[in-house]
Design a protein around this motif. Structure first.
Motif, PDB file in Angstrom:
ATOM      1  N   LYS A  88      73.659  51.012  32.318  1.00 53.10           N
ATOM      2  CA  LYS A  88      75.081  50.862  32.338  1.00 53.10           C
ATOM      3  C   LYS A  88      75.499  50.691  31.028  1.00 53.10           C
ATOM      4  O   LYS A  88      76.690  51.404  30.706  1.00 53.10           O
ATOM      5  N   LEU A 116      75.293  61.555  28.226  1.00 49.27           N
ATOM      6  CA  LEU A 116      76.398  61.732  29.673  1.00 49.27           C
ATOM      7  C   LEU A 116      75.678  63.108  30.247  1.00 49.27           C
ATOM      8  O   LEU A 116      75.614  63.235  31.358  1.00 49.27           O
ATOM      9  N   LEU A 136      90.121  64.412  28.162  1.00 47.13           N
ATOM     10  CA  LEU A 136      89.125  63.473  28.075  1.00 47.13           C
ATOM     11  C   LEU A 136      88.747  62.541  29.219  1.00 47.13           C
ATOM     12  O   LEU A 136      87.755  62.251  29.794  1.00 47.13           O
ATOM     13  N   SER A 137      89.884  61.980  29.634  1.00 43.33           N
ATOM     14  CA  SER A 137      89.691  60.836  30.570  1.00 43.33           C
ATOM     15  C   SER A 137      89.360  61.636  31.927  1.00 43.33           C
ATOM     16  O   SER A 137      88.534  60.901  32.462  1.00 43.33           O
ATOM     17  N   ILE A 177      87.131  51.125  31.414  1.00 39.49           N
ATOM     18  CA  ILE A 177      85.883  50.697  30.673  1.00 39.49           C
ATOM     19  C   ILE A 177      85.683  49.321  30.727  1.00 39.49           C
ATOM     20  O   ILE A 177      84.762  48.948  30.846  1.00 39.49           O
ATOM     21  N   LEU A 216      91.980  54.811  30.517  1.00 40.55           N
ATOM     22  CA  LEU A 216      90.621  55.097  30.350  1.00 40.55           C
ATOM     23  C   LEU A 216      89.894  53.546  29.903  1.00 40.55           C
ATOM     24  O   LEU A 216      89.054  53.135  30.488  1.00 40.55           O
ATOM     25  N   LEU A 256      85.669  62.342  31.570  1.00 38.97           N
ATOM     26  CA  LEU A 256      84.723  61.300  31.072  1.00 38.97           C
ATOM     27  C   LEU A 256      84.593  60.200  32.468  1.00 38.97           C
ATOM     28  O   LEU A 256      83.798  59.342  32.582  1.00 38.97           O
ATOM     29  N   VAL A 298      80.835  56.774  26.863  1.00 37.02           N
ATOM     30  CA  VAL A 298      82.322  56.973  27.241  1.00 37.02           C
ATOM     31  C   VAL A 298      83.231  56.604  26.034  1.00 37.02           C
ATOM     32  O   VAL A 298      83.989  57.308  25.892  1.00 37.02           O
ATOM     33  N   LYS A 321      84.875  47.967  34.053  1.00 34.69           N
ATOM     34  CA  LYS A 321      83.201  48.179  34.298  1.00 34.69           C
ATOM     35  C   LYS A 321      82.310  47.371  33.368  1.00 34.69           C
ATOM     36  O   LYS A 321      81.466  47.020  34.163  1.00 34.69           O
ATOM     37  N   ASN A 368      98.457  57.295  28.625  1.00 36.84           N
ATOM     38  CA  ASN A 368      97.172  58.325  28.385  1.00 36.84           C
ATOM     39  C   ASN A 368      96.044  57.623  27.739  1.00 36.84           C
ATOM     40  O   ASN A 368      94.775  57.653  27.903  1.00 36.84           O
ATOM     41  N   THR A 369      96.371  56.540  26.589  1.00 37.16           N
ATOM     42  CA  THR A 369      95.156  55.942  25.970  1.00 37.16           C
ATOM     43  C   THR A 369      94.684  54.799  26.595  1.00 37.16           C
ATOM     44  O   THR A 369      93.361  54.555  26.781  1.00 37.16           O
ATOM     45  N   ILE A 393      94.843  66.066  24.501  1.00 38.06           N
ATOM     46  CA  ILE A 393      93.460  65.905  24.535  1.00 38.06           C
ATOM     47  C   ILE A 393      92.959  64.497  25.346  1.00 38.06           C
ATOM     48  O   ILE A 393      91.960  64.630  25.652  1.00 38.06           O
ATOM     49  N   LEU A 394      93.785  63.528  25.228  1.00 36.17           N
ATOM     50  CA  LEU A 394      93.465  62.172  25.664  1.00 36.17           C
ATOM     51  C   LEU A 394      93.138  62.120  27.321  1.00 36.17           C
ATOM     52  O   LEU A 394      92.321  61.609  27.997  1.00 36.17           O
ATOM     53  N   PHE A 428      85.580  59.080  23.623  1.00 37.08           N
ATOM     54  CA  PHE A 428      87.066  58.812  23.781  1.00 37.08           C
ATOM     55  C   PHE A 428      87.644  58.214  22.465  1.00 37.08           C
ATOM     56  O   PHE A 428      88.640  58.826  21.928  1.00 37.08           O
ATOM     57  N   LEU A 430      81.553  46.198  22.733  1.00 32.57           N
ATOM     58  CA  LEU A 430      81.478  46.452  24.192  1.00 32.57           C
ATOM     59  C   LEU A 430      79.800  46.407  24.540  1.00 32.57           C
ATOM     60  O   LEU A 430      79.624  46.255  25.599  1.00 32.57           O
ATOM     61  N   ARG A 461      75.839  54.096  29.576  1.00 29.04           N
ATOM     62  CA  ARG A 461      76.795  55.129  30.068  1.00 29.04           C
ATOM     63  C   ARG A 461      78.323  54.683  29.505  1.00 29.04           C
ATOM     64  O   ARG A 461      79.031  55.525  29.191  1.00 29.04           O
ATOM     65  N   ILE A 462      78.504  53.482  29.775  1.00 30.29           N
ATOM     66  CA  ILE A 462      80.042  53.109  29.412  1.00 30.29           C
ATOM     67  C   ILE A 462      80.085  53.221  27.996  1.00 30.29           C
ATOM     68  O   ILE A 462      81.276  53.711  27.458  1.00 30.29           O
ATOM     69  N   TYR A 504      81.963  59.801  34.910  1.00 34.82           N
ATOM     70  CA  TYR A 504      80.724  59.160  34.601  1.00 34.82           C
ATOM     71  C   TYR A 504      80.599  57.484  34.596  1.00 34.82           C
ATOM     72  O   TYR A 504      79.842  56.714  34.879  1.00 34.82           O
ATOM     73  N   LEU A 505      82.001  56.820  34.400  1.00 40.60           N
ATOM     74  CA  LEU A 505      82.210  55.411  34.766  1.00 40.60           C
ATOM     75  C   LEU A 505      82.166  55.119  36.305  1.00 40.60           C
ATOM     76  O   LEU A 505      81.824  54.137  36.544  1.00 40.60           O
ATOM     77  N   ARG A 537      80.875  56.595  38.855  1.00 34.19           N
ATOM     78  CA  ARG A 537      79.618  56.836  39.569  1.00 34.19           C
ATOM     79  C   ARG A 537      78.830  55.615  39.258  1.00 34.19           C
ATOM     80  O   ARG A 537      78.567  54.882  38.086  1.00 34.19           O
TER      81      ARG A 537
END
Lengths: 227, 220, 65
Positions: A140, A68, B209-210, B150, B146, B213, A147, B153, B142-143, B205-206, A151, A131, A143-144, B216-217, B219
């Motif tokens: 792609k 990243l 992080l979201s 993902i 994100l 992070l 992430v 996407k 929170n979990t 934390i979560l 997480f 995934l 990147r995904i 990046y998703l 974009r």
């Protein structure tokens, strides 16, 4: 990085450490304990699987962050191949643990927190593979999945600190089961245990480095990237 | 910061408006909850307190996953591209997390109400139980937010990816929530404060992080 | 489970837990060590063969670039 992967000194070190683990693990004296008896030697072979798995997953995390940060496709390759070998070690650790548990605790699955925790870690990295498989485009996908890797890794924090304490563990140093604490403190066993962890981890890194170099040459998604 | 805040408020209002206009999604979730509760009721009829709590959290887990899975699917890719030109990515994820928290809170409380009516309520410390449910809604939001982005996407099979990606992550959190909420029946044990601390830490934390992070998703 | 606890009671009554002392005294443990080492050596040999093949391809692809 490719240079380091091609060098043989660390592979020879892995071989030396693992030979020492086989010989020392079977021949050196171990504490005489009830229930465990000779199976205590599994400590040298079963537990390093977990240590190796966690180390390889951590390497995978580092490369996902790097991907990243600087967007090099080779970092993604490093992340996925270390995660794959981490999964291999994890599955081996789970299987060997079930065999050992069946003999010493009476059944392969005892709801032991450390066992559950490792199973969850495996689930997370299997989800990571699925995934990746569902995204056709390489950048792609990189990147995904990076992430998700980051997480998911940090969401495992409660596993390390709390869940093991929710219930009594059958594993050492978690209360209960006094007999098991003994080998935690046994220096004679540390003499073999730590080299074993290092040897198996290096072996895992070796296998993943082979796959990384192979894909750098033959995988059309990666063979234009450099490390 | 004021700009971020303004954008978050704008996005949340947009989401609320959308939700209100297409009420079928919300009604669908409520129907889902009621049907699940009926399934539990018909298959067990009577529950021990510990099982009562476990069943409740399983229902809440499934409802939450379904509620949040749609949060990035409601709108077309073209419209998302339009938002991309208008607002920052950070505003999008924070607004979604906040919005999902509110949505889950409403649904969870309604679910608990219906569940208590049908299956009874063994809870002793009502206040503690209420805060455990609130903490559950916050943790799930929170979990899952994100993870939902993902899955969205990733393309083709989001509906299958969402539970695969989110269940392994949520297991330790569910375990903590379960032990905290069970204290409302059996009373606090020695681990209570410790578990609460870790759950709160995870809930810092979560989202952080979201926040880091998600750009990046987004974009593309 | 029952068998295990029965054995456990047996061991409790004797002085020290039972270990494979006979296996060690007769020297037959070395047979096991030897077998594992041979298998391990075989796997390592194979890994090094992959390693060498890879190096050949790596040299080849470097010439191309």
């Amino acid at each position: 990085m490719v240079k380091l992967m091609q060098q043989s000194w660390w592979k020879l070190l892995a071989i030396f450490l693992l030979c020492y683990t086989v010989v020392g693990g079977l021949l050196f004296a171990v504490p005489r304990l009830n229930i465990l008896n000779e199976t205590i030697r599994n400590l040298y072979y079963h537990v390093p699987m977990w240590f190796g798995m966690i180390i390889l997953f951590t390497v995978s995390l580092v490369y996902s962050i790097l991907y990243l940060y600087r967007g090099k496709l080779s970092d993604d390759l490093m992340a996925v191949e270390t995660a794959n070998v981490g999964l291999l070690l994890g599955v081996l650790g789970l299987l060997t643990g079930m065999i050992w548990a069946n003999y010493t605790w009476g059944s392969p699955w005892n709801g032991d927190p450390k066992q559950n925790m490792s199973a969850i870690a495996l689930l997370i990295y299997f989800a990571y593979s699925i995934l990746r498989a569902s995204i056709p485009d390489p950048t792609k996908r990189a990147r995904i999945s990076a992430v998700y890797n980051i997480f998911a890794f940090f969401s495992m924090i409660p596993l390390l600190f709390v869940v093991p304490r929710l219930t009594d563990s059958l594993h050492p140093s978690n209360g209960g089961n006094n007999g098991f604490v003994v080998y935690d403190l046994d220096n004679q066993m540390r003499l073999v245990f730590y080299p074993a962890v290092m040897g198996f981890t290096l072996l895992g890194l070796w296998i993943s480095s082979l796959r990384i170099r192979l894909r750098l040459i033959f995988d059309p998604n990666y063979n234009h990237s450099s490390l | 910061m004021p700009r971020l805040l303004k954008e978050i408020v704008w996005l949340i209002r947009k989401d609320l408006l959308l939700e209100w206009r297409q009420r079928y999604a919300l009604n669908g979730l409520l129907l889902y909850v009621s049907a699940t509760i009926m399934v539990v009721y018909m298959s067990v009829l009577q529950l021990k307190p510990a099982t009562w709590m476990a069943m409740l959290w399983i229902i809440l887990l499934f409802v939450s996953v379904n509620a949040i899975a749609k949060s990035f699917l409601q709108e077309s890719a073209a419209r998302q591209l339009y938002y991309y030109t208008l607002v920052q990515a950070e505003a999008v994820i924070l607004s979604k997390i906040l919005y999902n928290t509110v949505l889950l809170l409403v649904i969870s409380l309604l679910a608990v109400l219906a569940y208590s009516i049908v299956l009874g309520n063994p809870v002793q410390h009502k206040g503690l139980f209420f805060w455990a449910i609130v903490l559950g809604a916050v943790s799930f939001s929170n979990t899952f937010t994100l993870v939902a982005s993902i899955a969205a996407k990733a393309g083709s099979n989001q509906s299958m990816l969402m539970p695969i990606l989110s269940f392994p992550i949520i297991i330790p959190i569910i375990a903590l929530l379960l032990s905290i909420s069970t204290a409302s029946i059996t009373g606090k044990d020695s681990n209570f404060n410790n578990n609460l601390q870790v759950l709160l830490t995870i809930n810092i934390i979560l989202p952080a992080l979201s926040y880091i992070l998600f750009p990046y998703l987004w974009r593309e | 489970m029952l068998w295990n606890s029965l054995l456990w009671i047996l061991w409790q009554t004797s002085n020290t837990p039972e270990m494979a002392d006979a296996l060690r005294q007769s020297g037959k443990i070395y047979v096991v060590v030897a077998v594992i080492l041979v298998i391990f050596a075989g796997i390592i040999f194979y890994l090094f063969r992959i390693e060498n093949q890879l190096k050949k391809y790596e040299r080849h692809s470097q010439h191309l670039n």
